[in-house]
Design a protein around this motif. Structure first.
Motif, short mmCIF file in Angstrom:
data_model
loop_
_atom_site.label_atom_id
_atom_site.label_comp_id
_atom_site.label_asym_id
_atom_site.label_seq_id
_atom_site.Cartn_x
_atom_site.Cartn_y
_atom_site.Cartn_z
N TYR A 29 0.82 -1.22 0.00
CA TYR A 29 0.00 0.00 0.00
C TYR A 29 0.85 1.27 0.00
N GLY A 70 11.00 8.00 5.64
CA GLY A 70 11.47 7.63 4.32
C GLY A 70 10.30 7.13 3.48
N GLY A 71 10.58 6.25 2.55
CA GLY A 71 11.51 5.14 2.49
C GLY A 71 11.77 4.63 3.90
N GLU A 72 12.89 4.00 4.07
CA GLU A 72 13.25 3.52 5.41
C GLU A 72 14.48 4.31 5.89
N THR A 98 10.37 7.38 12.14
CA THR A 98 9.41 6.35 11.77
C THR A 98 10.14 5.26 11.00
N SER A 122 6.27 0.76 12.31
CA SER A 122 5.12 0.30 11.53
C SER A 122 4.98 -1.20 11.66
N ASN A 161 2.56 1.84 14.58
CA ASN A 161 1.62 2.34 13.57
C ASN A 161 0.99 1.17 12.85
N VAL A 163 -1.69 0.38 9.92
CA VAL A 163 -2.63 0.85 8.89
C VAL A 163 -3.74 -0.20 8.81
N MET A 193 -4.90 5.32 3.14
CA MET A 193 -5.13 6.41 2.18
C MET A 193 -4.69 5.94 0.78
N MET A 325 3.37 6.89 -1.04
CA MET A 325 3.83 7.32 0.27
C MET A 325 5.35 7.20 0.44
N1 SAM Z 1 9.75 2.76 6.33
C1 SAM Z 1 9.21 3.43 7.44
C2 SAM Z 1 8.03 2.68 8.01
O1 SAM Z 1 7.74 1.58 7.53
O2 SAM Z 1 7.44 3.16 8.96
C3 SAM Z 1 8.87 4.89 7.22
C4 SAM Z 1 8.15 5.27 5.97
S1 SAM Z 1 6.45 4.76 5.84
C5 SAM Z 1 6.03 5.58 4.33
C6 SAM Z 1 5.68 5.77 7.07
C7 SAM Z 1 4.28 5.43 7.43
O3 SAM Z 1 3.42 5.66 6.34
C8 SAM Z 1 4.08 3.99 7.86
O4 SAM Z 1 3.53 3.96 9.15
C9 SAM Z 1 3.11 3.47 6.83
O5 SAM Z 1 2.28 2.51 7.37
C10 SAM Z 1 2.38 4.73 6.40
N2 SAM Z 1 1.74 4.58 5.10
C11 SAM Z 1 2.29 4.25 3.94
N3 SAM Z 1 1.38 4.17 2.94
C12 SAM Z 1 0.20 4.45 3.51
C13 SAM Z 1 -1.14 4.51 3.02
N4 SAM Z 1 -1.42 4.25 1.75
N5 SAM Z 1 -2.12 4.84 3.89
C14 SAM Z 1 -1.85 5.10 5.18
N6 SAM Z 1 -0.61 5.05 5.72
C15 SAM Z 1 0.41 4.73 4.89
#
Ligand code: SAM
Length: 330
Positions: A29, A70-72, A98, A122, A161, A163, A193, A325
């Protein structure tokens, strides 16, 4: 001290600094389809020097909180140095990160020593196979060990976190909530989202009301004040060590409490998650005064909280942000 106040009176004091597009996982996602990991190009990464310049400029404008994402962020080759340098900026009150948590087993103590205050990890499933499918290959045990190490390292609070994904992890809501009973963890549920115009949003989108319903059936729920403002609402099950957080990203109006700007690893400022507006920083990354000018300009592009979207269903349909994202930083 200067403050960033947007045209709608919101104080913008929180910067999400996405330092790399690279990631060791490939959550379905979060990534664009069909590119997946291969979409990442080598240059979509901010250097330690650039991160420091952006962070110093933001703090000089009154921002007090920075989250690395990020990314990570933990795959950035200079992550420890970045944390060390940012944590020493005078006026920065809160430095967080994060992460998917995979590398925390070996890095949590080092990051805490470098100056990191806290982590959001996450974790979308407590089932090994579901976790592997969501992340397209990730190993649940690694992240679970990373969570334990973060607690031991004194990163506080440790937030998870989740989702919420209809048909994928909605049957785990109770298990996630029950984690807060005897662990000092904040478990935060986030509405999915549909970034990058994900066409199948209706397949996964589930409003968070379900979470509140299940939580209330376990024990009485006590509202608790979040430490940092922003859109998350917190509750504690009576007698529990940890908290439950809910972030109604789409099913409720949360723009009025927005307090943030995002910087992407491509070197742009993204003033609003609900819009494709971006301000290019490329030519300013080495000049703090220019960066400050761009940050001042960016808050003029914050969206009007009363006008953006209609009812919840409309908001989901309209949410057609072009970047996935992983290129923005959550
Ligand atoms: N790699 C790290 C991680 O996994 O937390 C940081 C980046 S990640 C983009 C940051 C957060 O964005 C994560 O908690 C992820 O679950 C959330 N995220 C990514 N895509 C999403 C989406 N389509 N809807 C809601 N949250 C999203």
């Amino acid at each position: 001290m200067e403050k960033l106040i947007d045209p709608f009176g919101r104080t913008i004091n929180y910067l999400r600094l996405s330092i790399t597009e690279h990631c060791n996982l490939n959550c379905f996602y979060c990534r664009s389809e069909p590119e997946g990991c291969r979409a990442v190009t080598k240059d979509k990464i901010l250097t330690a020097e650039e991160c420091l310049n952006i962070a110093e400029a933001a703090v000089e404008l009154g921002m007090t909180r920075i989250r690395l994402t990020g990314g990570e962020p933990l795959v950035h080759p200079d992550i420890t140095d970045i944390i060390f340098r940012l944590s020493r900026i005078d006026g920065l009150k809160d430095l967080s990160l994060t992460t998917n948590g995979v590398f925390l087993e070996t890095m949590a103590f080092k990051l805490a020593e470098a100056g990191l205050d806290r982590v959001n990890i996450s974790l979308d499933s407590l089932d090994e196979e579901t976790y592997r499918q969501i992340t397209r290959g990730g190993k649940l045990l690694k992240t679970l060990k990373g969570i334990e190490k973060s607690l031991q390292a004194g990163l506080n609070p440790v937030k998870l976190n989740v989702v919420l994904l209809k048909g994928i992890n909605a049957d785990e809501i109770r298990r996630f909530i029950e984690l807060t009973l005897d662990k000092a963890l904040d478990v935060r549920f986030i509405e999915y989202m549909p970034f990058h115009g994900h066409k199948n949003w209706h397949q996964y989108f589930l409003p968070l009301d379900k979470v509140m319903e299940i939580a209330a059936s376990i024990a009485p729920l006590v509202p608790v004040k979040g430490e940092h403002g922003g859109p998350a609402r917190y509750y504690r099950l009576e007698g529990a060590l940890g908290k439950i957080g809910v972030i109604y990203s789409l099913s409720r109006h949360i723009c009025s409490v927005c307090n943030r700007l995002r910087v992407t690893p491509a070197g742009t400022i993204k003033p609003c998650l609900f819009s494709d507006d971006e301000i290019d920083l490329q030519l300013s990354l080495s000049d703090k005064e220019e960066l400050k000018e761009k940050l001042r300009e960016a808050i003029k592009f914050k969206s009007d909280p009363t006008k953006v979207y209609g009812d919840p269903l409309d908001r989901v349909k309209q949410f057609q942000v072009k970047r996935p994202m992983t290129q923005i930083g959550g």
